[in-house]
Write an enzyme that holds these catalytic residues in place. Structure first.
Site, PDB file in Angstrom:
ATOM      1  N   GLU A  47       1.461   0.097  -4.947  1.00 47.82           N
ATOM      2  CA  GLU A  47       0.955   1.355  -5.491  1.00 47.82           C
ATOM      3  C   GLU A  47       2.145   2.304  -5.605  1.00 47.82           C
ATOM      4  O   GLU A  47       2.733   2.652  -4.569  1.00 47.82           O
ATOM      5  CB  GLU A  47      -0.056   1.972  -4.533  1.00 47.82           C
ATOM      6  CG  GLU A  47      -1.348   1.212  -4.385  1.00 47.82           C
ATOM      7  CD  GLU A  47      -2.301   1.928  -3.424  1.00 47.82           C
ATOM      8  OE1 GLU A  47      -3.435   2.198  -3.821  1.00 47.82           O
ATOM      9  OE2 GLU A  47      -1.899   2.225  -2.282  1.00 47.82           O
ATOM     10  N   ASP A  51       0.845  -1.180   0.000  1.00 46.00           N
ATOM     11  CA  ASP A  51       0.000   0.000   0.000  1.00 46.00           C
ATOM     12  C   ASP A  51       0.894   1.248   0.000  1.00 46.00           C
ATOM     13  O   ASP A  51       1.895   1.291   0.726  1.00 46.00           O
ATOM     14  CB  ASP A  51      -0.853  -0.044   1.274  1.00 46.00           C
ATOM     15  CG  ASP A  51      -1.926   1.014   1.290  1.00 46.00           C
ATOM     16  OD1 ASP A  51      -2.813   0.955   0.424  1.00 46.00           O
ATOM     17  OD2 ASP A  51      -1.878   1.896   2.173  1.00 46.00           O
TER      18      ASP A  51
END
Ligand code: CA
Length: 634
Positions: A352, A321
């Site tokens: 990400e 994340d």
């Protein structure tokens, strides 16, 4: 060796060794308890004892005897005499809501056959990842899962579930093993703080709120009070997924903690986080704080934690994340550390490539974002928001249409061609080292579901009607995502028109809005069949080997304006493939390369390739409206 952590509670039946790094503490006491909270039956304080040390900031205490399933916490006294309590940031088990740590005998948490449990051997298949949430997966009353297991880890252990528990329409893992994806990506399964484990039905959260990084979340277990139960049930889930032939990717959120006042901060103030010049927490995560992977304490913590999940829980990969809150050096060390584990090379790593806000990392450190992908280990990948935005429009401007949903402009066609460079023009691959680093996707847990986005853009209200043009648009979008060079990825239920009824950020629930509606597999049976056929065809079209460097063997094809087409070398049944995308609502004429071509996927049906004799076409041919088409050489 079941305890690879440098700190924490190291258990044997004869003694337990407690180790805590608390560099600013003048003294630390260990407190022991019968239960994980004072509200439980049998709650009792078992006493406290000063720990030895510090030696280089480390406090140690060896407790004789068998402490299995005892709970503990630390009392830290600083040089001014201030006393703070903390649970153990290195804990491997904890009580309800993660407020006390627990001594665990990990061997006793292993389900039967665990020593032989392995993730799948993909045998050259390129991964396709299906993202879900433990609770969303099975909490639908129609899921066919036993009521007590719905929304829990144990739902995954039910192998033969069907819709309403009757008939032959598969649900949950029974459905997934026939879909053709290779991995399930699970939204956070580490212990998070935003759902009260004492009454999970009273709340809901996606779980991006880390409390105890090395312990599974309690609200998904049948008993959050006894710390060993969640560990065993989490392993049972993973074993069941492996037995279904699928891998498990764990969504990890090392970029921030739920509370600024976390166990890490309480035991070593200021050591694990970045701060602003005035000493307040930096906030690149947008969640109130940011960890400091560019400094040794958190980097070491993160590496230990990841190794632990890989070794103890047999997970098959990690999704990071807000990976750009971490630095490139740490992420490459992560890859190297996993590669050193037995079989570790096959673990997936991707994230990400952005942060919510600019980071406060050391000026010489490099954020692991899109601008730095060329400095990544070539097996550390990223979500490609460029392709996503070109395909369907940016999630931040919902009425801005993309190439595949009604806006096939020159500019967007050029971006789709660029996304295909991995097949045809490696020299212009852009920011990646190889196509295996790119995750092609159109939907994930964030933002609107694909179905909702298309519905909203049309100005339509009815999310539950199977509108034919919208359906065809879903086929074009997924047809492109799964034939462009890269790893495949989609949000669970994208393949059956998943809707959250227009809610673009459902992280706090309710459950009814988030959960998979398995009844839609019946309503959208045609779309499910499309994905299944496409995923099967993809095994020929996009083998893993073709995503490696130096394996580009394709050329762009002559196409009508703003269509995109490319030819790819094949192996085995088809020695070459043609792939065409027609984003228009009318047919478009093309001249096929010389020879006869089998129509393997015509944009409406993706399973023609399964026929003994697929339709044969040659010469001038009309691309069907709004279609992703695949042809194979005869
Ligand atoms: Ca929790």
């Amino acid at each position: 060796m079941r305890h690879p952590m440098p700190f924490g509670a190291d258990y044997t039946p004869e003694r337990t060794v407690f180790r805590l790094w608390a560099p600013q503490a003048a003294g630390v006491k260990l407190q022991r308890f019968c239960t994980g909270s004072d509200e439980e039956p049998g709650a009792r304080f078992l006493g406290e004892v000063p720990m030895r040390g510090p030696v280089e900031g480390v406090f140690t205490y060896t407790a004789p005897g068998n402490l299995k399933n005892e709970y503990y916490q630390y009392l830290l006294t600083d040089s001014n005499g201030n006393v703070t309590w903390s649970a153990d940031p290195w804990a491997l088990a904890c009580g309800v809501n993660g407020q006390r740590s627990m001594v665990v005998d990990l061997a006793e948490t292993d389900p039967s056959g665990w020593a032989k449990d392995r993730g799948p051997d993909l045998a050259g298949k390129a991964p396709v990842i299906w993202e879900t949430h433990v609770r969303d997966f099975s909490s639908d009353p129609r899921s066919g899962v036993t009521p007590a297991h719905r929304g829990k880890y144990l739902a995954f252990t039910e192998a033969d579930t069907t819709l309403d528990g009757a008939g032959d329409r598969p649900t949950c893992l029974n459905y997934l093993k026939q879909l053709g994806v290779t991995h399930i990506q699970l939204m956070p399964i580490f212990d998070y703080g935003s759902v009260d484990e004492r009454c999970p039905e009273g709340g809901y959260n996606w779980g991006y709120d880390p409390e105890n990084y090395n312990v599974p979340e309690g609200s998904y277990s049948s008993d959050p009070y006894h710390g060993e139960v969640r560990i065993r049930e989490c392993k049972e889930m993973i074993r069941a997924i492996h037995r279904a032939g699928l891998g498990v990717v764990m969504d990890v959120v090392y970029n921030h903690t739920y509370r600024n006042d976390s166990w890490l901060e309480r035991t070593a103030p200021g050591e694990y986080y970045r701060t602003m010049p005035d000493g307040s927490p930096a906030n690149a995560s947008g969640c109130g704080n940011e960890t400091a992977s560019d400094r040794k304490p958190f980097r070491d913590y993160m590496l230990s934690s990841l190794r632990y999940w890989a070794e103890e829980y047999h997970v098959d990969g990690f999704r990071f994340d807000l990976m750009a809150v971490h630095d490139v050096e740490t992420m490459n060390l992560v890859r190297a550390a996993l590669d050193r584990l037995p079989g570790g090379e096959r673990l997936l790593t991707y994230g990400e490539p952005w942060s919510a806000l600019p980071t406060r990392m050391h000026p010489e450190a490099i954020p692991a974002g899109k601008a730095a992908v060329r400095q990544f280990n070539s097996r550390l990948g990223i979500f490609c928001d460029d392709t996503r935005n070109a395909l369907v429009g940016s999630p931040f401007t919902v009425f801005e249409k993309g190439y595949a949903n009604g806006n096939p402009t020159d500019k967007l066609a050029e971006r789709i061609r660029a996304a295909a460079h991995g097949w045809c023009d490696r020299a212009r691959l852009g920011y990646a080292n190889n196509p295996g680093q790119i995750l092609q996707y159109a939907s994930c847990h964030d933002n609107y579901t694909l179905w909702d986005r298309l519905t909203i853009e049309e100005g339509a209200q009815n999310y539950d009607c199977m509108e034919p043009h919208r359906l065809q648009c879903c086929k074009l979008v997924s047809g492109m995502c799964l034939t462009l060079p890269g790893l495949g990825f989609f949000l669970s239920g994208e393949e059956f028109g998943r809707t959250k009824h227009g809610d673009g950020n459902s992280y706090q629930g309710p459950e009814e809005l988030n959960r998979l509606d398995w009844g839609r597999t019946e309503l959208f049976a045609d779309l499910v069949a499309w994905y299944r056929g496409l995923l099967g065809l993809r095994e020929w079209l996009v083998p893993m080997g073709r995503l490696q460097p130096e394996r580009a063997k394709g050329d762009y094809l002559e196409v009508p304006e703003n269509c995109v087409g490319f030819r790819l070398d094949g192996e085995g049944t088809w020695s070459a493939f043609l792939v065409y995308y027609n984003p228009y609502e009318t047919g478009k004429p093309v001249t096929l390369p010389a020879g006869e071509w089998q129509l393997l996927c015509d944009g409406k049906r993706s399973d023609l390739w399964k026929n003994d004799a697929p339709p044969v076409v040659s010469g001038g041919w009309m691309l069907p409206p709004c279609s992703a088409v695949v042809l194979g050489s005869c």
